[in-house]
Write a protein that holds these residues in place. Structure first.
Motif, PDB file in Angstrom:
ATOM      1  N   SER A  73     -11.335  13.050  -8.317  1.00  0.00           N
ATOM      2  CA  SER A  73     -12.069  14.151  -7.691  1.00  0.00           C
ATOM      3  C   SER A  73     -13.457  13.647  -7.293  1.00  0.00           C
ATOM      4  N   GLY A  74     -14.241  14.521  -6.683  1.00  0.00           N
ATOM      5  CA  GLY A  74     -15.581  14.133  -6.282  1.00  0.00           C
ATOM      6  C   GLY A  74     -16.454  13.791  -7.467  1.00  0.00           C
ATOM      7  N   LYS A  75     -16.217  14.431  -8.600  1.00  0.00           N
ATOM      8  CA  LYS A  75     -17.008  14.186  -9.799  1.00  0.00           C
ATOM      9  C   LYS A  75     -16.439  13.053 -10.636  1.00  0.00           C
ATOM     10  N   ARG A  76     -15.094  12.970 -10.707  1.00  0.00           N
ATOM     11  CA  ARG A  76     -14.428  11.910 -11.459  1.00  0.00           C
ATOM     12  C   ARG A  76     -13.649  11.051 -10.472  1.00  0.00           C
ATOM     13  N   THR A  77     -14.323  10.038  -9.934  1.00  0.00           N
ATOM     14  CA  THR A  77     -13.727   9.239  -8.866  1.00  0.00           C
ATOM     15  C   THR A  77     -12.578   8.359  -9.359  1.00  0.00           C
TER      16      THR A  77
END
Length: 302
Positions: A73-77
């Protein structure tokens, strides 16, 4: 200038294996603990306690396995891949706590061991051998390349041997009435668990600290990269585990007079995957170290 390679082989889905293993072992833990309490057998209760820790361990390994499949995700690449490392570390710590509890109780019973019905101990322990062996076989394939699944496999395989030891202790009590064998067997169980767990704890801790995975020789990787055509220096070489199955590498290659070379980058990616099991690769090619202005680089270091 970089090359990102992601090699993901098709793997067996272990979700059903976890579900079956957890269900089977929960039923057995309840039965074994109840009989151990009724018969006042520390060996049975110790084995039940260890099996309970394995149920919790299986649940943690299952959670890590499931979370690792979630997309980035954008927070957990990187997604939740690191959860498998945390699950393996948690499992090892949980087993160490179980070892301490078993040893404490066994030492207290050495001076005055209670009477234990040998036949009951033998029957229940042999059931444990069958159940633990069946559960271990569910993970034997995945244990070859996944530290998280290896933890689940080793726990259950060790339990099969430990249950066999409990059965042998019950047989000795039945034939000799030597009651002290019950706490002695518990101490033997604790010793086996400790030594089987130590390697898992050490490896999972190293991965959690982003150390180079044990099966990768960083000096060999350094040598391979340094011998590539046109490469005069290698620096800022980093190798770490993204999960218990995926490894990553970043490196800066100095190639004076050369620009980005897609053919070379593809060759590096393929070789690192095949020889060193490194899947996520980022290579930066520079004309000189000074021009790159790399703050982490120091003369004589990787």
């Amino acid at each position: 200038m970089h090359q990102c390679a992601h090699h993901h082989a098709t793997e067996k889905d272990f979700g059903r294996a976890f579900a079956f293993g957890v269900t089977l072992n929960v039923v057995f833990v309840v039965i074994e603990a109840a009989i151990g309490w009724w018969s006042d057998s520390l060996a049975l209760m110790a084995d039940a306690g260890h099996n309970l820790s394995d149920v919790l361990g299986l649940l943690m390994a299952w959670a890590g396995y499931a979370l690792a499949k979630l997309p980035p995700s954008g927070k957990r690449t990187y997604g939740w891949r690191g959860s498998t490392i945390l699950a393996a570390l948690f499992n090892s710590l949980l087993l160490m706590v179980a070892v301490g509890g078993i040893v404490w109780e066994a030492i207290g019973r050495l001076s005055d061991p209670p009477a234990v019905p040998g036949p009951i101990v033998i029957v229940v322990a042999m059931i444990g051998v069958v159940i633990n062996t069946a559960t271990a076989l569910l993970f034997i394939r995945g244990s070859e390349h996944d530290l998280n699944l290896r933890g689940a496999y080793l726990h259950m395989a060790a339990d099969a041997l430990l249950s066999l030891g409990v059965a042998i202790a019950g047989a000795i009590i039945l034939w000799t009435d030597w009651r002290v064998i019950d706490p002695v067997a518990s101490l033997a169980i604790a010793a086996v668990i400790f030594f089987a767990t130590w390697k898992l704890m050490r490896e999972s801790f190293q991965l959690a600290m982003q150390a180079v995975p044990a099966h990768i020789d960083i000096e060999q990787v350094q040598t391979y990269l340094g011998e590539l055509a046109g490469v005069t220096a290698v620096h800022d070489l980093h190798i770490w585990a993204m999960s218990t199955t995926e490894n990553a590498l970043t490196a800066h290659l100095v190639r004076p007079g050369h620009t980005n070379d897609d053919v070379l980058l593809n060759e590096i990616s393929k070789t690192l995957h095949e020889r060193f099991k490194i899947d996520h690769i980022t290579i930066q090619i520079e004309r000189s170290v000074g021009d790159a202005n790399c703050g982490q680089w120091e003369e004589g270091t990787l």
